[in-house]
Design a protein around this motif. Structure first.
Motif, PDB file in Angstrom:
ATOM      1  N   HIS A 119       3.799   1.554  37.742  1.00 30.74           N
ATOM      2  CA  HIS A 119       2.582   2.334  37.551  1.00 30.74           C
ATOM      3  C   HIS A 119       2.797   3.824  37.753  1.00 30.74           C
ATOM      4  CE1 HIS A 119       0.517  -1.620  38.826  1.00 30.74           C
ATOM      5  NE2 HIS A 119       0.616  -1.574  37.525  1.00 30.74           N
ATOM      6  N   THR A 120       3.976   4.221  38.210  1.00 34.06           N
ATOM      7  CA  THR A 120       4.240   5.635  38.440  1.00 34.06           C
ATOM      8  C   THR A 120       4.066   6.417  37.142  1.00 34.06           C
ATOM      9  OG1 THR A 120       5.800   5.137  40.205  1.00 34.06           O
ATOM     10  CG2 THR A 120       5.944   7.315  39.192  1.00 34.06           C
ATOM     11  N   GLY A 121       3.294   7.481  37.202  1.00 33.61           N
ATOM     12  CA  GLY A 121       3.097   8.330  36.037  1.00 33.61           C
ATOM     13  C   GLY A 121       2.065   7.823  35.057  1.00 33.61           C
ATOM     14  N   LEU A 122       1.387   6.715  35.376  1.00 35.41           N
ATOM     15  CA  LEU A 122       0.444   6.146  34.424  1.00 35.41           C
ATOM     16  C   LEU A 122      -1.008   6.407  34.802  1.00 35.41           C
ATOM     17  CD1 LEU A 122       2.067   2.683  33.663  1.00 35.41           C
ATOM     18  CD2 LEU A 122       2.330   4.822  32.436  1.00 35.41           C
ATOM     19  N   HIS A 123      -1.256   7.215  35.807  1.00 41.13           N
ATOM     20  CA  HIS A 123      -2.621   7.411  36.270  1.00 41.13           C
ATOM     21  C   HIS A 123      -3.289   8.631  35.637  1.00 41.13           C
ATOM     22  CE1 HIS A 123      -2.719   4.269  39.419  1.00 41.13           C
ATOM     23  NE2 HIS A 123      -1.419   4.421  39.354  1.00 41.13           N
ATOM     24  N   SER A 124      -2.666   9.223  34.630  1.00 36.00           N
ATOM     25  CA  SER A 124      -3.262  10.275  33.818  1.00 36.00           C
ATOM     26  C   SER A 124      -3.556  11.560  34.572  1.00 36.00           C
ATOM     27  CB  SER A 124      -4.551   9.784  33.140  1.00 36.00           C
ATOM     28  OG  SER A 124      -4.265   8.769  32.225  1.00 36.00           O
ATOM     29  N   GLU A 125      -2.827  11.816  35.673  1.00 34.47           N
ATOM     30  CA  GLU A 125      -3.009  13.118  36.313  1.00 34.47           C
ATOM     31  C   GLU A 125      -2.422  14.235  35.450  1.00 34.47           C
ATOM     32  OE1 GLU A 125      -2.017  10.464  38.031  1.00 34.47           O
ATOM     33  OE2 GLU A 125      -3.373  10.266  39.735  1.00 34.47           O
ATOM     34  N   GLN A 126      -1.485  13.881  34.566  1.00 37.02           N
ATOM     35  CA  GLN A 126      -0.875  14.900  33.707  1.00 37.02           C
ATOM     36  C   GLN A 126      -1.863  15.292  32.620  1.00 37.02           C
ATOM     37  OE1 GLN A 126       2.571  13.604  31.583  1.00 37.02           O
ATOM     38  NE2 GLN A 126       3.014  15.612  30.730  1.00 37.02           N
ATOM     39  N   GLY A 127      -2.038  16.567  32.411  1.00 37.33           N
ATOM     40  CA  GLY A 127      -2.971  17.051  31.400  1.00 37.33           C
ATOM     41  C   GLY A 127      -2.297  17.288  30.066  1.00 37.33           C
ATOM     42  N   TYR A 170      -1.029   7.630  24.596  1.00 37.29           N
ATOM     43  CA  TYR A 170      -0.176   7.815  23.419  1.00 37.29           C
ATOM     44  C   TYR A 170       0.941   6.777  23.459  1.00 37.29           C
ATOM     45  CZ  TYR A 170       2.611  10.277  26.946  1.00 37.29           C
ATOM     46  OH  TYR A 170       3.311  10.597  28.082  1.00 37.29           O
ATOM     47  N   HIS A 171       1.519   6.494  22.290  1.00 38.56           N
ATOM     48  CA  HIS A 171       2.632   5.556  22.222  1.00 38.56           C
ATOM     49  C   HIS A 171       3.878   6.205  22.813  1.00 38.56           C
ATOM     50  CE1 HIS A 171       0.655   3.233  18.654  1.00 38.56           C
ATOM     51  NE2 HIS A 171       0.153   2.885  19.820  1.00 38.56           N
ATOM     52  N   GLN A 172       4.588   5.440  23.625  1.00 39.60           N
ATOM     53  CA  GLN A 172       5.796   5.966  24.252  1.00 39.60           C
ATOM     54  C   GLN A 172       6.792   6.430  23.186  1.00 39.60           C
ATOM     55  OE1 GLN A 172       7.275   3.814  27.769  1.00 39.60           O
ATOM     56  NE2 GLN A 172       5.588   2.377  27.453  1.00 39.60           N
ATOM     57  N   GLY A 173       7.312   7.645  23.396  1.00 40.70           N
ATOM     58  CA  GLY A 173       8.241   8.235  22.445  1.00 40.70           C
ATOM     59  C   GLY A 173       7.579   8.862  21.243  1.00 40.70           C
ATOM     60  N   GLN A 174       6.227   8.840  21.187  1.00 40.14           N
ATOM     61  CA  GLN A 174       5.521   9.391  20.025  1.00 40.14           C
ATOM     62  C   GLN A 174       4.431  10.392  20.431  1.00 40.14           C
ATOM     63  OE1 GLN A 174       4.132   6.541  17.102  1.00 40.14           O
ATOM     64  NE2 GLN A 174       5.797   5.119  17.502  1.00 40.14           N
ATOM     65  N   ARG A 175       4.582  10.992  21.604  1.00 35.05           N
ATOM     66  CA  ARG A 175       3.525  11.895  22.048  1.00 35.05           C
ATOM     67  C   ARG A 175       3.328  13.059  21.077  1.00 35.05           C
ATOM     68  NH1 ARG A 175       2.124  14.178  28.118  1.00 35.05           N
ATOM     69  NH2 ARG A 175       0.474  15.607  27.453  1.00 35.05           N
ATOM     70  N   GLU A 176       4.397  13.493  20.457  1.00 32.18           N
ATOM     71  CA  GLU A 176       4.281  14.622  19.536  1.00 32.18           C
ATOM     72  C   GLU A 176       3.408  14.290  18.321  1.00 32.18           C
ATOM     73  OE1 GLU A 176       7.406  12.025  17.950  1.00 32.18           O
ATOM     74  OE2 GLU A 176       6.954  12.814  19.952  1.00 32.18           O
ATOM     75  N   ARG A 177       3.201  13.003  18.049  1.00 32.81           N
ATOM     76  CA  ARG A 177       2.345  12.588  16.937  1.00 32.81           C
ATOM     77  C   ARG A 177       0.876  12.522  17.342  1.00 32.81           C
ATOM     78  NH1 ARG A 177       3.757   7.690  13.431  1.00 32.81           N
ATOM     79  NH2 ARG A 177       2.541   8.976  11.977  1.00 32.81           N
ATOM     80  N   GLY A 178       0.604  12.733  18.626  1.00 34.38           N
ATOM     81  CA  GLY A 178      -0.773  12.731  19.089  1.00 34.38           C
ATOM     82  C   GLY A 178      -1.177  11.421  19.731  1.00 34.38           C
ATOM     83  N   PRO A 179      -2.372  11.392  20.325  1.00 35.03           N
ATOM     84  CA  PRO A 179      -2.832  10.193  21.035  1.00 35.03           C
ATOM     85  C   PRO A 179      -3.213   9.077  20.068  1.00 35.03           C
ATOM     86  CG  PRO A 179      -4.579  11.818  20.960  1.00 35.03           C
ATOM     87  CD  PRO A 179      -3.367  12.486  20.371  1.00 35.03           C
ATOM     88  N   ALA A 204      -1.485   9.877  29.283  1.00 34.53           N
ATOM     89  CA  ALA A 204      -0.547   8.883  29.808  1.00 34.53           C
ATOM     90  C   ALA A 204      -0.013   8.037  28.662  1.00 34.53           C
ATOM     91  CB  ALA A 204      -1.223   7.983  30.837  1.00 34.53           C
ATOM     92  N   PRO A 205       1.191   7.478  28.805  1.00 30.29           N
ATOM     93  CA  PRO A 205       1.722   6.562  27.783  1.00 30.29           C
ATOM     94  C   PRO A 205       0.987   5.232  27.826  1.00 30.29           C
ATOM     95  CG  PRO A 205       3.220   6.677  29.647  1.00 30.29           C
ATOM     96  CD  PRO A 205       2.161   7.706  29.899  1.00 30.29           C
ATOM     97  N   MET A 206       0.858   4.607  26.672  1.00 30.72           N
ATOM     98  CA  MET A 206       0.199   3.308  26.569  1.00 30.72           C
ATOM     99  C   MET A 206       1.195   2.201  26.887  1.00 30.72           C
ATOM    100  SD  MET A 206      -1.638   1.568  23.237  1.00 30.72           S
ATOM    101  CE  MET A 206      -2.947   2.796  23.141  1.00 30.72           C
ATOM    102  N   SER A 207       0.769   1.243  27.746  1.00 26.17           N
ATOM    103  CA  SER A 207       1.609   0.094  28.052  1.00 26.17           C
ATOM    104  C   SER A 207       0.736  -1.025  28.579  1.00 26.17           C
ATOM    105  CB  SER A 207       2.679   0.446  29.089  1.00 26.17           C
ATOM    106  OG  SER A 207       2.086   0.688  30.354  1.00 26.17           O
ATOM    107  N   ALA A 208       1.201  -2.260  28.419  1.00 26.65           N
ATOM    108  CA  ALA A 208       0.448  -3.405  28.934  1.00 26.65           C
ATOM    109  C   ALA A 208       0.368  -3.354  30.448  1.00 26.65           C
ATOM    110  CB  ALA A 208       1.092  -4.708  28.462  1.00 26.65           C
TER     111      ALA A 208
END
Length: 377
Positions: free
Chosen positions: A8-16, A211-220, A319-323
């Motif tokens: 769960h590290t880094g998945l709590h959307s504190e990053q803007g 956003y999809h992991q590895g695809q942030r540059e394509r947008g959310p 945050a990256p999308m994941s199950a």
């Protein structure tokens, strides 16, 4: 010594947002809606729908040969409107205007006529269609149902903070008392276009982007969206929207008083043979304690309690999308919840994927790979 990694590290959307990314709100929206008013469905069997509604925790506020209104204990509009139809389908959401003049303003801005609602509801509506094809109502001056009795909160002994002495806890195994409609989640093949439409027309603002992991540059590819009531806190999301291979309803969520109500209500549903889809757990985006169920027509509905409330000052998280990023604790997300269970649903989803890849929309092969990676991560 083996280092343990917390998934769960880094998945709590504190990053803007990074420079140039979506701001999560429109600069000058036409109106700012106050809340979600109700959801509308068509179903062929109103008797079966009403029985599930009672077991889920609703109260019937209107019942005719061709229409059913289900409400919570909070004052206001009914939560769900169901009309008899040849097949089961989701019609669309209705949003409550902040003031009646906003319905006029929205009608003028879109060149759409205002219409009276049925006498059972009262008031006026402007009926719009979002870019994914869903009918969206914005209503005002509707009748207000009075509050109903709700469950009294339990007294908890939390750690060494003792509030209950010489008394026991015995929450009854009964339907959870639904208090209100919380949010609806929609899937669209035109995610960015549809998202911008809601922000620009209804004044909604994004609490969290995924956003999809590895695809942030394509947008959310997913957003949790709240109403903007200025300094008044509102639900973390009233509407959530995700990119997918078909334009469809995903689920809707209804608030219950507390964890005991949610859990005991779930046992009541299980006793009557209804299907739990996923739960009990606590989400990351929104923090709600959740429990998901399938109604007899296979629509996904959620009990929730203890959700986040944000005012207008909080910017969007990313945050990256994941199950695994769907919950802080609880069982792993099920194939049923993720729409991957074997059977007719998975075949329908496969046909939708093939169809979407052949059309000109935002769901392309790269997005499909990102979605499959998220489901299995």
């Amino acid at each position: 010594m083996i280092e343990q990694h917390d998934p769960h590290t880094g998945l709590h959307s504190e990053q803007g947002a990074l420079p140039g990314e979506h701001p999560g709100r429109a600069r000058n929206p036409v109106v700012k809606v106050h809340d979600l008013a109700w959801l509308e469905f068509e179903k062929p069997d109103l008797e079966r729908a009403e029985l599930f509604g009672w077991a889920f925790g609703f109260t019937t506020s209107l019942r005719t040969a061709d229409e059913l209104h289900l409400r919570g204990t909070d004052p206001g509009s009914p939560c769900v409107l169901i009309r008899r139809g040849h097949r089961s389908r989701f019609i669309g959401p209705a949003f409550q205007a902040a003031e009646p003049e906003d319905v006029l303003r929205l009608a003028d801005a879109t060149g759409t006529a205002i219409a009276p609602l049925p006498e059972s509801l009262g008031g006026l509506t402007v009926d719009l269609v979002d870019p994914s094809g869903a009918r969206v109502r914005v209503v005002a001056d509707t009748h207000e149902l009075p509050a109903l009795p709700t469950e009294a909160p339990l007294a908890f002994n939390v750690g060494h903070d003792v509030t209950r002495v010489n008394a026991v806890q015995r929450p009854p195994r009964q339907p959870a008392k639904v208090q209100r409609l919380g949010h609806v989640v929609l899937q669209t093949t035109r995610y960015l276009q549809t998202l911008n439409w809601y922000l620009e027309h209804l004044g909604l603002i994004v609490s969290d982007f995924l956003y999809h992991q590895g695809q942030r540059e394509r947008g959310p590819t997913m957003s949790f969206i709240r109403c903007d009531r200025g300094s008044t806190p509102t639900d973390h999301h009233t509407l959530a929207m995700t990119l997918g291979p078909a334009d469809r309803y995903v689920h809707s969520a209804f608030q219950v008083p507390d964890l005991d109500s949610l859990a005991a209500g779930g046992e009541y549903l299980l006793d009557r043979g209804y299907q739990r889809s996923w739960g009990i757990g606590r989400h990351i985006q929104g923090s709600q304690i959740f429990d998901y169920w399938r109604d007899p027509e296979d629509f996904l509905v959620e009990h929730f309690t203890d959700g986040d409330l944000f005012d207008c000052t909080l910017e969007s998280g990313w945050a990256p999308m994941s199950a695994s990023g769907l919950a802080q604790w609880g069982p792993p997300a099920t194939k049923d919840f993720l729409g991957m269970r074997p059977g007719r649903e998975s075949l329908r989803e496969l046909r939708a994927v093939i169809g979407a890849l052949r059309e000109n929309n935002e769901f392309d092969l790269h997005r499909l790979r990102g979605l499959m990676k998220a489901f299995t991560s």
